[in-house]
Design a protein around this motif. Structure first.
Motif, short mmCIF file in Angstrom:
data_model
loop_
_atom_site.label_atom_id
_atom_site.label_comp_id
_atom_site.label_asym_id
_atom_site.label_seq_id
_atom_site.Cartn_x
_atom_site.Cartn_y
_atom_site.Cartn_z
N THR A 183 -45.75 20.50 -10.51
CA THR A 183 -46.10 19.28 -11.23
C THR A 183 -45.16 18.17 -10.81
OG1 THR A 183 -46.35 18.25 -13.41
CG2 THR A 183 -44.65 19.93 -13.21
N ASP A 184 -45.65 16.95 -10.84
CA ASP A 184 -44.83 15.79 -10.54
C ASP A 184 -44.25 15.17 -11.81
OD1 ASP A 184 -45.20 15.97 -7.79
OD2 ASP A 184 -47.04 14.78 -7.85
N LEU A 185 -44.50 15.79 -12.96
CA LEU A 185 -43.98 15.26 -14.21
C LEU A 185 -42.47 15.47 -14.28
CD1 LEU A 185 -46.61 16.55 -16.81
CD2 LEU A 185 -46.51 14.32 -15.68
N THR A 186 -41.81 14.60 -15.02
CA THR A 186 -40.37 14.75 -15.23
C THR A 186 -40.12 15.91 -16.18
OG1 THR A 186 -40.30 13.30 -17.16
CG2 THR A 186 -40.02 12.25 -14.97
N GLU A 187 -38.90 16.38 -16.23
CA GLU A 187 -38.57 17.47 -17.14
C GLU A 187 -38.85 17.06 -18.58
OE1 GLU A 187 -34.83 20.27 -18.55
OE2 GLU A 187 -34.72 19.27 -16.59
N SER A 188 -38.54 15.83 -18.92
CA SER A 188 -38.79 15.34 -20.28
C SER A 188 -40.29 15.35 -20.61
CB SER A 188 -38.22 13.93 -20.44
OG SER A 188 -38.45 13.44 -21.73
N GLU A 189 -41.11 14.95 -19.66
CA GLU A 189 -42.56 14.96 -19.88
C GLU A 189 -43.08 16.38 -20.04
OE1 GLU A 189 -43.98 10.96 -17.49
OE2 GLU A 189 -43.40 12.72 -16.32
N VAL A 190 -42.59 17.31 -19.23
CA VAL A 190 -42.99 18.71 -19.34
C VAL A 190 -42.59 19.24 -20.71
CG1 VAL A 190 -42.60 21.06 -18.47
CG2 VAL A 190 -42.99 19.17 -16.86
N ARG A 191 -41.40 18.89 -21.16
CA ARG A 191 -40.91 19.36 -22.46
C ARG A 191 -41.77 18.84 -23.62
NH1 ARG A 191 -36.40 22.28 -22.48
NH2 ARG A 191 -35.14 22.34 -20.59
N GLU A 192 -42.36 17.67 -23.46
CA GLU A 192 -43.27 17.16 -24.50
C GLU A 192 -44.49 18.07 -24.61
OE1 GLU A 192 -44.28 13.00 -24.52
OE2 GLU A 192 -42.32 12.48 -23.70
N TYR A 193 -45.03 18.50 -23.48
CA TYR A 193 -46.16 19.43 -23.51
C TYR A 193 -45.74 20.81 -24.01
CZ TYR A 193 -48.99 15.92 -21.23
OH TYR A 193 -49.70 14.77 -20.96
N MET A 194 -44.50 21.21 -23.70
CA MET A 194 -43.97 22.46 -24.24
C MET A 194 -43.93 22.41 -25.76
SD MET A 194 -40.82 23.25 -21.58
CE MET A 194 -40.04 24.39 -22.73
N ASP A 195 -43.53 21.27 -26.30
CA ASP A 195 -43.48 21.10 -27.75
C ASP A 195 -44.88 21.21 -28.35
OD1 ASP A 195 -42.19 20.44 -30.27
OD2 ASP A 195 -43.11 18.46 -30.06
N ASP A 196 -45.86 20.59 -27.70
CA ASP A 196 -47.25 20.68 -28.18
C ASP A 196 -47.73 22.13 -28.18
OD1 ASP A 196 -47.26 17.92 -28.40
OD2 ASP A 196 -48.38 17.60 -26.53
N ALA A 197 -47.42 22.86 -27.10
CA ALA A 197 -47.84 24.26 -27.01
C ALA A 197 -47.15 25.10 -28.07
CB ALA A 197 -47.55 24.80 -25.60
N ASN A 198 -45.85 24.86 -28.28
CA ASN A 198 -45.10 25.60 -29.29
C ASN A 198 -45.70 25.37 -30.67
OD1 ASN A 198 -42.60 25.27 -31.39
ND2 ASN A 198 -42.35 27.05 -30.05
N MET A 199 -46.02 24.13 -30.98
CA MET A 199 -46.61 23.80 -32.28
C MET A 199 -47.95 24.50 -32.45
SD MET A 199 -47.33 20.02 -33.92
CE MET A 199 -48.20 19.46 -32.46
N GLU A 200 -48.78 24.49 -31.42
CA GLU A 200 -50.09 25.12 -31.50
C GLU A 200 -49.96 26.63 -31.68
OE1 GLU A 200 -53.79 25.19 -32.28
OE2 GLU A 200 -52.95 23.28 -31.67
N VAL A 201 -49.06 27.25 -30.94
CA VAL A 201 -48.86 28.69 -31.07
C VAL A 201 -48.34 29.03 -32.47
CG1 VAL A 201 -47.45 30.63 -30.25
CG2 VAL A 201 -48.59 29.15 -28.61
N ASP A 202 -47.36 28.26 -32.95
CA ASP A 202 -46.83 28.50 -34.30
C ASP A 202 -47.91 28.38 -35.36
OD1 ASP A 202 -44.25 29.04 -33.49
OD2 ASP A 202 -43.42 27.10 -34.11
N GLU A 203 -48.72 27.33 -35.26
CA GLU A 203 -49.70 27.06 -36.31
C GLU A 203 -50.96 27.91 -36.20
OE1 GLU A 203 -50.28 22.82 -36.37
OE2 GLU A 203 -48.21 22.46 -37.00
N SER A 204 -51.32 28.33 -34.99
CA SER A 204 -52.58 29.06 -34.81
C SER A 204 -52.42 30.56 -34.62
CB SER A 204 -53.35 28.50 -33.61
OG SER A 204 -53.71 27.16 -33.83
N LEU A 205 -51.31 30.99 -34.03
CA LEU A 205 -51.21 32.38 -33.62
C LEU A 205 -50.12 33.19 -34.32
CD1 LEU A 205 -51.74 31.97 -29.78
CD2 LEU A 205 -53.42 32.65 -31.50
N LYS A 206 -49.09 32.53 -34.80
CA LYS A 206 -47.99 33.24 -35.47
C LYS A 206 -48.54 33.98 -36.69
CE LYS A 206 -43.21 32.38 -36.70
NZ LYS A 206 -42.21 31.35 -36.93
N GLY A 207 -48.17 35.23 -36.84
CA GLY A 207 -48.63 36.02 -37.98
C GLY A 207 -49.97 36.69 -37.77
N ARG A 208 -50.49 36.68 -36.54
CA ARG A 208 -51.77 37.31 -36.25
C ARG A 208 -51.61 38.64 -35.51
NH1 ARG A 208 -56.29 34.41 -37.50
NH2 ARG A 208 -55.95 32.20 -37.92
N GLY A 209 -50.41 39.20 -35.57
CA GLY A 209 -50.19 40.51 -34.99
C GLY A 209 -49.86 40.51 -33.50
#
Length: 128
Positions: free
Chosen positions: A23-49
């Motif tokens: 990717t040509d994105l900066t580390e900061s930009e990649v980390r923003e998408y990492m935050d989005d993915a973390n939030m989605e995993v926490d809210e949608s998948l955590k606690g589903r076994g």
């Protein structure tokens, strides 16, 4: 935006950008998408076994999916004509959602709870 600390994420910048993913994105930009993915995993998948190891893989691939799905310069080419030049991109104007990128397809594969993807209400489906 407050950046997600590495300790708060299941994946790391190095995990996301490693393994041949470019990717040509900066580390900061990649980390923003990492935050989005973390939030989605926490809210949608955590606690589903699902194991933390599986959630980490989903989070990594979901970050990659966000980058290839949402960033114009990074979008995955679905088809290509050589002359006159023509490209069709997966994602932005399709109804495929996670299925639009190889990384999204991997998320669906890793999600054994069937929460994400076409059978579970794919949260990233976009219709034109």
């Amino acid at each position: 935006m407050v950046e997600l600390a590495d300790a708060d994420s299941r994946t790391s910048y190095e995990d996301v950008t490693g393994g041949g993913f470019q990717t040509d994105l900066t580390e900061s930009e990649v980390r923003e998408y990492m935050d989005d993915a973390n939030m989605e995993v926490d809210e949608s998948l955590k606690g589903r076994g699902l194991s933390e190891r599986r959630l980490a893989k989903i989070e990594r691939e979901l970050t990659r999916h966000f980058i290839t799905f949402l960033v114009d310069e990074e979008r995955q080419v679905e088809s290509e004509d050589i002359g006159p030049v023509s490209f069709d991109y997966a994602g932005a104007l399709s109804a495929e959602g996670l299925e639009a990128t190889t990384h999204g397809q991997q998320v669906i594969e890793y999600d054994t709870s069937d929460t994400l993807g076409p059978d579970g209400g794919d949260f990233w489906s976009v219709t034109a």
